[in-house]
Design an enzyme around this catalytic site. Structure first.
Site, PDB file in Angstrom:
ATOM      1  N   THR A   6     -38.932 -31.753  40.308  1.00  0.00           N
ATOM      2  CA  THR A   6     -39.343 -31.938  41.688  1.00  0.00           C
ATOM      3  C   THR A   6     -38.608 -30.901  42.515  1.00  0.00           C
ATOM      4  O   THR A   6     -37.471 -30.569  42.217  1.00  0.00           O
ATOM      5  CB  THR A   6     -39.055 -33.376  42.158  1.00  0.00           C
ATOM      6  N   GLU A  64     -39.541 -39.069  41.074  1.00  0.00           N
ATOM      7  CA  GLU A  64     -38.375 -39.875  40.693  1.00  0.00           C
ATOM      8  C   GLU A  64     -38.736 -41.322  40.365  1.00  0.00           C
ATOM      9  O   GLU A  64     -37.919 -42.053  39.823  1.00  0.00           O
ATOM     10  CB  GLU A  64     -37.347 -39.883  41.847  1.00  0.00           C
ATOM     11  N   LYS A 111     -45.293 -30.958  53.015  1.00  0.00           N
ATOM     12  CA  LYS A 111     -46.152 -31.185  51.864  1.00  0.00           C
ATOM     13  C   LYS A 111     -47.553 -30.700  52.176  1.00  0.00           C
ATOM     14  O   LYS A 111     -48.240 -31.256  53.016  1.00  0.00           O
ATOM     15  CB  LYS A 111     -46.167 -32.650  51.487  1.00  0.00           C
ATOM     16  N   TRP A 135     -45.011 -29.009  47.503  1.00  0.00           N
ATOM     17  CA  TRP A 135     -43.919 -28.865  48.466  1.00  0.00           C
ATOM     18  C   TRP A 135     -43.715 -27.436  48.938  1.00  0.00           C
ATOM     19  O   TRP A 135     -43.792 -26.491  48.165  1.00  0.00           O
ATOM     20  CB  TRP A 135     -42.600 -29.307  47.827  1.00  0.00           C
TER      21      TRP A 135
HETATM   22  P1  ADP Z   1     -45.767 -36.366  43.690  1.00  0.00           P
HETATM   23  O1  ADP Z   1     -45.598 -35.238  42.729  1.00  0.00           O
HETATM   24  O2  ADP Z   1     -46.260 -37.636  43.073  1.00  0.00           O
HETATM   25  O3  ADP Z   1     -46.500 -36.013  44.961  1.00  0.00           O
HETATM   26  P2  ADP Z   1     -43.228 -35.924  44.871  1.00  0.00           P
HETATM   27  O4  ADP Z   1     -41.962 -36.399  44.305  1.00  0.00           O
HETATM   28  O5  ADP Z   1     -43.555 -34.494  44.853  1.00  0.00           O
HETATM   29  O6  ADP Z   1     -44.307 -36.764  44.139  1.00  0.00           O
HETATM   30  O7  ADP Z   1     -43.381 -36.406  46.377  1.00  0.00           O
HETATM   31  C1  ADP Z   1     -42.981 -37.679  46.789  1.00  0.00           C
HETATM   32  C2  ADP Z   1     -43.001 -37.769  48.299  1.00  0.00           C
HETATM   33  O8  ADP Z   1     -44.325 -37.548  48.790  1.00  0.00           O
HETATM   34  C3  ADP Z   1     -42.597 -39.122  48.835  1.00  0.00           C
HETATM   35  O9  ADP Z   1     -41.218 -39.288  48.899  1.00  0.00           O
HETATM   36  C4  ADP Z   1     -43.254 -39.098  50.213  1.00  0.00           C
HETATM   37  O10 ADP Z   1     -42.477 -38.375  51.144  1.00  0.00           O
HETATM   38  C5  ADP Z   1     -44.536 -38.337  49.963  1.00  0.00           C
HETATM   39  N1  ADP Z   1     -45.639 -39.280  49.698  1.00  0.00           N
HETATM   40  C6  ADP Z   1     -46.119 -39.678  48.504  1.00  0.00           C
HETATM   41  N2  ADP Z   1     -47.136 -40.552  48.666  1.00  0.00           N
HETATM   42  C7  ADP Z   1     -47.301 -40.713  50.000  1.00  0.00           C
HETATM   43  C8  ADP Z   1     -48.190 -41.500  50.809  1.00  0.00           C
HETATM   44  N3  ADP Z   1     -49.131 -42.278  50.290  1.00  0.00           N
HETATM   45  N4  ADP Z   1     -48.035 -41.405  52.154  1.00  0.00           N
HETATM   46  C9  ADP Z   1     -47.094 -40.624  52.714  1.00  0.00           C
HETATM   47  N5  ADP Z   1     -46.241 -39.857  52.002  1.00  0.00           N
HETATM   48  C10 ADP Z   1     -46.336 -39.906  50.657  1.00  0.00           C
END
Ligand code: ADP
Length: 529
Positions: free
Chosen positions: A176, A321, A430, A435
């Site tokens: 991540t 995580e 995001k 990211w």
């Molecule tokens: P992924 O790869 O599953 O997107 P990340 O670890 O890169 O996971 O990102 C996680 C973060 O993304 C969370 O801590 C939050 O800030 C944001 N996030 C994930 N799902 C949502 C959601 N449904 N609404 C708002 N923010 C979200």
């Protein structure tokens, strides 16, 4: 003498057992895949289990032994799906690398994983060539195409003597890169993956069964595609892998031809898909449910899917995580008793409802635990069997002494158990599910001669959810303009990290002298809409 004579068997939870089961109980259920420059692939669970054995033989032939790391740099195809089982099945760890990372981050993850084999999709070969000189530990490169991967696995037996592993063996390594600094690895175990998959498939979560046709539109390299490749196989669902094409037309073609019932992806994918339906005047046909997460689901998106097309929307929240599922927005009788409109509002606008396996709490700045009243908001903490304990190779725990992991999100939890993200403590952007580090961008901008202060925030964008805005405060006697800054940055950061707007003004500060990002975000909330 045991105090529990006659205790149940202590079978270890194991990822390969999921596929072994599906190959036995749902042997003819199909696995369909788009490929890069190849015709549509069609097989079934029995065939996939056999090919997984061949892949494991091939990797063993390359010298891979339990504990080793193998990297995939690949899209959503059946070959990647096979590696999801073959690599952990033989006791090795699959590092699912993210091809969208800037080169230096990508190389860092592969080196940090000390990966010995890299399997890559052919249209990512250019990246592999660029990175090769930096990859110190990779001994073998295998292209996931007919005349490399297929030729490599073809001679091998379709049966493999899968070792019995401790369920706490490593299985997947997902990096991540939310904040500044090097990406951080999260090491999933067989136990965490199987428990997560069991919970994900439940009716109160994603509600899978053998009649489902699942098309994962979130990248397979993101937190193991939210666990779908396992949760679907446990339930004998058919899989349709869309390859590397996530545009509306490509998804619609597969939905129609394969009778897809379920899909998942970040909001950006669905923004494109809904625009396509609208433009073409067509409907989603067999599609019954979508899960959307990674960023907040826009209200209009949920409403259009449900009201106009009768497709149920389930918002999910999670992180790399947390494997990643933490909450899923499924209704309960208590919620439905509120009445249709009100219940829909909750389902659409909240990130989701707590699921068994993940404990959650919200705390204030002094660490006091806040009420689940839907009003009080605080730092969101989670813990449970599929939450990390420490980052890969880190010396220090990532949690407090009681196992609570601070997610960096700010949230409320209401009396029905629905969690709602209200803000983000971590300073990141995001965009389209990926990211962008605001701090890295600021550091790059502030290094430009003449720049006194640089501030980067994410602001809402109709397609990408968030895009970076850069505020520059120049030194008094310098003449800077947006072109100079843009030229400076484009030589230093990945193209898709480039700020959408560069504005010159004095940067607001908080009482303690830090850049007041909240004020900037509020001031420019509508700039790109
Ligand atoms: P992924 O790869 O599953 O997107 P990340 O670890 O890169 O996971 O990102 C996680 C973060 O993304 C969370 O801590 C939050 O800030 C944001 N996030 C994930 N799902 C949502 C959601 N449904 N609404 C708002 N923010 C979200």
């Amino acid at each position: 003498m045991s105090p529990y004579p006659g205790l149940m068997q202590q079978t270890q939870l194991s990822i390969i057992d999921i596929l072994r089961f599906a190959a036995t109980a749902h042997s003819t259920r199909e696995i369909v895949s788009k490929l890069i420059d190849e015709p549509l692939w069609r097989s079934d669970y029995a065939g996939t289990f056999a090919r997984t054995a061949q892949a494991a033989h091939m990797l063993a032939g390359l010298g891979i032994v339990p504990g080793d790391r193998v990297t995939s740099l690949a899209w959503n195809t059946h070959r990647h799906f096979e590696l999801f089982y073959a690599v952990p099945g033989m006791g090795a760890v699959l590092h699912t690398a993210n091809p969208r990372l800037p080169d230096e981050h990508l190389a860092f993850t592969i080196n940090h994983a000390e990966s010995r084999v890299l399997l890559y999709d052919v249209n990512l070969a250019e990246i592999v060539e660029r990175l090769k000189p930096q990859l110190a530990t990779v001994e073998h490169f295998v292209a996931l195409i007919a005349d490399d991967y297929e030729t490599c696995i073809a001679p091998y037996s379709p049966a493999f003597d899968w070792p019995v592993l401790d369920e706490n063996s490593g299985a997947f390594l997902c990096y991540t890169s939310g904040t500044t600094g090097d990406p951080k690895g999260v090491l999933y175990s067989h136990r965490s993956v199987v428990l997560h998959a069991l919970a994900a498939g439940l009716p109160g979560a994603l509600n899978f069964d053998a009649a489902d046709v699942i098309m994962p539109c979130q990248s397979l390299y993101h937190a193991t595609a939210w666990g779908l490749p396992f949760a679907g196989a446990i339930n004998g669902s058919k899989f349709v892998f869309p390859g590397d094409k996530f545009d509306g037309a490509s998804l619609q073609t597969l939905i129609e031809s394969e009778q897809v019932t379920f899909s998942g992806g970040v909001p950006t994918i669905w923004t494109m898909y809904l625009a396509y339906l609208d433009q073409m005047g067509v409907t989603p046909g067999s599609l019954q449910r979508v899960i959307i997460g990674g960023s907040a689901v826009p209200h209009a998106m949920a409403e259009t899917f449900e009201r106009r097309y009768g497709v149920k929307v389930r918002q999910i929240w999670g992180m790399t995580e947390t494997s990643p599922l933490g909450v899923v927005s499924t209704p309960t009788p208590a919620l439905e008793a509120l009445g249709g409109e009100e219940a829909s509002e909750v389902i659409w606008t909240r990130q989701g409802r707590m699921m068994f396996g993940i404990q959650m709490r919200i705390v204030d700045e002094d660490g006091a635990i806040l009420l689940h009243d839907g009003e009080q908001s605080g730092a969101l903490h989670v813990r449970g069997p599929w939450v990390l304990s420490r980052y890969f190779r880190s010396e220090v725990p990532a949690t407090d002494a009681d196992g609570w992991f601070d997610t960096g999100d700010i949230a409320t939890i209401d009396r029905f158990g629905f969690m709602r993200i209200t803000d983000r403590k971590k300073d990141v952007i995001k965009s389209g599910g990926e990211w962008i580090s605001s701090i890295d961008l600021e550091n790059a901008a502030v290094a430009c001669p003449g720049v006194k202060v640089a501030a980067v925030v994410g602001i809402p964008h109709p397609k990408w959810e968030e895009r970076p805005l850069l505020l520059i405060e120049a030194h008094d006697d310098v003449d800077l303009d947006a072109h100079i800054i843009a030229d400076w940055l484009s030589a230093r950061v990945t193209k898709w990290w480039m700020p959408d707007r560069i504005l010159f003004e004095s940067v607001p500060l908080t009482a303690t002298g830090k850049i007041d990002k909240k004020t900037i975000r509020e001031r420019y909330a509508d700039l790109l809409l």
